[in-house]
Write a protein that holds these residues in place. Structure first.
Motif, PDB file in Angstrom:
ATOM      1  N   GLU A  77       0.833  -1.201   0.000  1.00  0.00           N
ATOM      2  CA  GLU A  77       0.000   0.000   0.000  1.00  0.00           C
ATOM      3  C   GLU A  77       0.866   1.249   0.000  1.00  0.00           C
ATOM      4  N   LEU A  81       0.884   4.475  -2.493  1.00  0.00           N
ATOM      5  CA  LEU A  81       0.784   5.855  -2.008  1.00  0.00           C
ATOM      6  C   LEU A  81       1.961   6.684  -2.525  1.00  0.00           C
ATOM      7  N   THR A 137      -8.322  -0.924   3.388  1.00  0.00           N
ATOM      8  CA  THR A 137      -7.512  -1.377   4.518  1.00  0.00           C
ATOM      9  C   THR A 137      -7.842  -0.661   5.820  1.00  0.00           C
ATOM     10  N   VAL A 139      -9.752   0.112   9.236  1.00  0.00           N
ATOM     11  CA  VAL A 139     -10.377  -0.830  10.167  1.00  0.00           C
ATOM     12  C   VAL A 139     -11.879  -0.568  10.246  1.00  0.00           C
TER      13      VAL A 139
ATOM     14  N   PRO B  19     -13.387  -7.650  19.005  1.00  0.00           N
ATOM     15  CA  PRO B  19     -13.562  -8.585  17.884  1.00  0.00           C
ATOM     16  C   PRO B  19     -12.370  -8.537  16.945  1.00  0.00           C
ATOM     17  N   THR B  21     -10.645  -9.341  13.299  1.00  0.00           N
ATOM     18  CA  THR B  21     -10.969  -9.646  11.907  1.00  0.00           C
ATOM     19  C   THR B  21     -10.158 -10.864  11.503  1.00  0.00           C
ATOM     20  N   ARG B  28      -0.462 -10.228   5.718  1.00  0.00           N
ATOM     21  CA  ARG B  28      -0.050  -9.123   6.570  1.00  0.00           C
ATOM     22  C   ARG B  28      -1.273  -8.358   7.057  1.00  0.00           C
ATOM     23  N   PRO B  30      -3.643  -5.191   7.623  1.00  0.00           N
ATOM     24  CA  PRO B  30      -3.844  -4.054   6.728  1.00  0.00           C
ATOM     25  C   PRO B  30      -3.026  -2.849   7.150  1.00  0.00           C
ATOM     26  N   LEU B  31      -2.827  -1.954   6.187  1.00  0.00           N
ATOM     27  CA  LEU B  31      -1.974  -0.790   6.387  1.00  0.00           C
ATOM     28  C   LEU B  31      -2.422   0.039   7.584  1.00  0.00           C
ATOM     29  N   ALA B  32      -3.718   0.240   7.685  1.00  0.00           N
ATOM     30  CA  ALA B  32      -4.226   1.130   8.723  1.00  0.00           C
ATOM     31  C   ALA B  32      -3.958   0.602  10.121  1.00  0.00           C
ATOM     32  N   GLU B  33      -3.742  -0.748  10.241  1.00  0.00           N
ATOM     33  CA  GLU B  33      -3.431  -1.292  11.560  1.00  0.00           C
ATOM     34  C   GLU B  33      -1.961  -1.132  11.885  1.00  0.00           C
ATOM     35  N   ARG B  34      -1.150  -1.013  10.815  1.00  0.00           N
ATOM     36  CA  ARG B  34       0.284  -0.931  11.047  1.00  0.00           C
ATOM     37  C   ARG B  34       0.754   0.511  11.201  1.00  0.00           C
ATOM     38  N   LEU B  35       0.034   1.437  10.609  1.00  0.00           N
ATOM     39  CA  LEU B  35       0.468   2.829  10.622  1.00  0.00           C
ATOM     40  C   LEU B  35      -0.533   3.684  11.376  1.00  0.00           C
ATOM     41  N   ARG B  38      -5.113   6.840   8.555  1.00  0.00           N
ATOM     42  CA  ARG B  38      -5.249   7.124   7.135  1.00  0.00           C
ATOM     43  C   ARG B  38      -4.990   8.611   6.866  1.00  0.00           C
ATOM     44  N   LEU B  41      -1.353   9.486   6.733  1.00  0.00           N
ATOM     45  CA  LEU B  41      -0.751   9.018   5.482  1.00  0.00           C
ATOM     46  C   LEU B  41      -1.070   9.939   4.317  1.00  0.00           C
TER      47      LEU B  41
END
Lengths: 144, 262
Positions: A77, A81, A137, A139, B19, B21, B28, B30-35, B38, B41
């Motif tokens: 991703e 970007l 992506t 959450v 909960p 997912t 891997r 998703p991006l939003a969980e690692r960074l 949004r 970014l």
């Protein structure tokens, strides 16, 4: 349009852009007159604005297209970007160069304009991809 | 009845587990969980794009205005390998001739010689289609005569254009004293193949005086009232005044192309 199709389109556009920028870079260093139907290519390409620090902008363009092309093959991703950010930056700079062509040099370079059109489409592809990936992506809010 | 703890009336609620997912094993997150988020970014990417574009435009604007004072190498490279005969640049039998009446103190002439001459040279002179003849005249002020005589003296060694382009590359303000013997001698010393001692002798020669008078007389004949002024036509044919809308190559190319086609 699927993500795969967007990536493919971006790769093709970047490849064509790379070809144009490479041709202009070659013409600069080989000291040959470029093929031109608009009549203003030499004026634009030999102007002070066609170089930054003595290096032809076409070379910067070729490197930019190459980087964007390579980023299309990176499954990340962040790569998507980065490709969007680079192509938008290049598009903004290209718009500035169009203003220079029209308002200052009073000459149009067909190769530059073609590259500009490619950048518009390329930016559309890369930005659409980046926006979609970020949406997908994100959450989902927990179900209550 | 067995003794025991009294039945509580308060029910304890434990916090529910967050909960999760479900992801296929090995994939891997998703991006939003690692960074961070949004928004960070997107703002970061936009800032990066703006920064890159801003730097490029800034450097372009700066270098665009800075290169006008470029000296030596670049101006000489433009002329490399092109024949010169006195004040004429290009093959003597080129089909079209462009005559420029100019003053080395004149800023508009400098604009033309720095920006447009290189384009015309590449496109037409180097390809044998055009020859450009420079008629140097004293128009701005007395110092201009130093430019006239020095370039004509260099022209006696077929280096007129080398010195002319160097003078334009080093041009100062009108009548500020920059165009003097010292500057001319210094620049002449930078021209490959120029015999400087002969050049200095020629500066005061009758031959240069005759060429100077000839150029001034031609300027008078056409009623010159500004510099640069241009004439154009088929080589060895009649020359006509060329009124241009600007000093950019696009103002010259259509006429040159038309004469070449005819």
């Amino acid at each position: 349009m699927s993500d795969r199709a967007l990536r493919a389109a971006a790769a093709v556009l970047a490849f064509v852009g790379l070809g144009i920028a490479s041709y202009l870079t070659y013409s600069h260093y080989a000291d040959v007159v470029v093929a031109c139907t608009t009549g203003g290519c030499e004026t634009v390409l030999r102007s002070h604005y066609a170089k930054i620090g003595g290096v032809p902008i076409a070379l910067f363009g070729a490197i930019t297209y190459l980087v964007i092309l390579c980023l299309q093959f990176v499954r990340s991703e962040l790569a998507a970007l980065a490709a969007a950010a680079i192509s938008v930056a290049a598009l903004v700079f290209a718009l500035y160069l169009i203003v220079i062509q029209v308002a200052v040099l009073e000459a149009l370079c067909q190769w530059c304009l073609t590259s500009d059109a490619i950048l518009v489409l390329l930016s559309a592809c890369t930005v659409t991809r980046a926006v979609r990936l970020l949406r997908v992506t994100s959450v989902p809010s927990p179900a209550s | 009845m067995p003794r025991g703890y009294p039945q509580s009336t308060v029910s304890v609620q434990y916090p529910k587990a967050k909960p999760k997912t479900r992801r296929p094993p090995g994939s891997r997150p998703p991006l939003a969980e690692r960074l961070p988020s949004r928004r960070v970014l997107v703002v970061g990417a936009a800032a990066m794009a703006a920064l890159i574009a801003g730097i490029l435009i800034g450097v372009s604007v700066t270098s665009g205005s800075g290169e006008k004072s470029a000296s030596g190498g670049a101006t000489q490279a433009i002329l490399a390998g092109i024949p010169q005969q006195g004040e004429a640049l290009g093959r003597p039998n080129a089909p079209v001739t462009l005559v420029q009446f100019g003053d080395h103190q004149c800023p508009a002439c400098q604009y033309f010689d720095v920006n447009t001459i290189p384009v015309l040279v590449r496109k037409y002179v180097r390809t044998g289609k055009l020859r450009i003849v420079f008629r140097p005249i004293t128009f701005i002020g007395p110092d201009s005569a130093v430019g006239v005589r020095s370039t004509l003296a260099a022209g006696l060694q077929n280096r007129f254009w080398n010195l002319s382009q160097l003078l334009y590359a080093n041009q100062g303000a009108e009548n500020s004293g920059w165009l003097n013997d010292k500057t001319v001698r210094k620049l002449a010393g930078e021209i490959p193949g120029l015999d400087v001692s002969r050049f200095e002798r020629d500066l005061d020669s009758d031959r240069v005086s005759a060429l100077e008078r000839s150029a001034a007389q031609q300027a008078q004949e056409i009623g010159l009232d500004q510099t640069p002024t241009f004439q154009i036509g088929r080589t060895n044919g009649e020359l006509t005044a060329l009124d241009v809308s600007s000093l950019n190559p696009s103002a010259f190319e259509p006429t040159i192309d038309r004469l070449l086609a005819g």
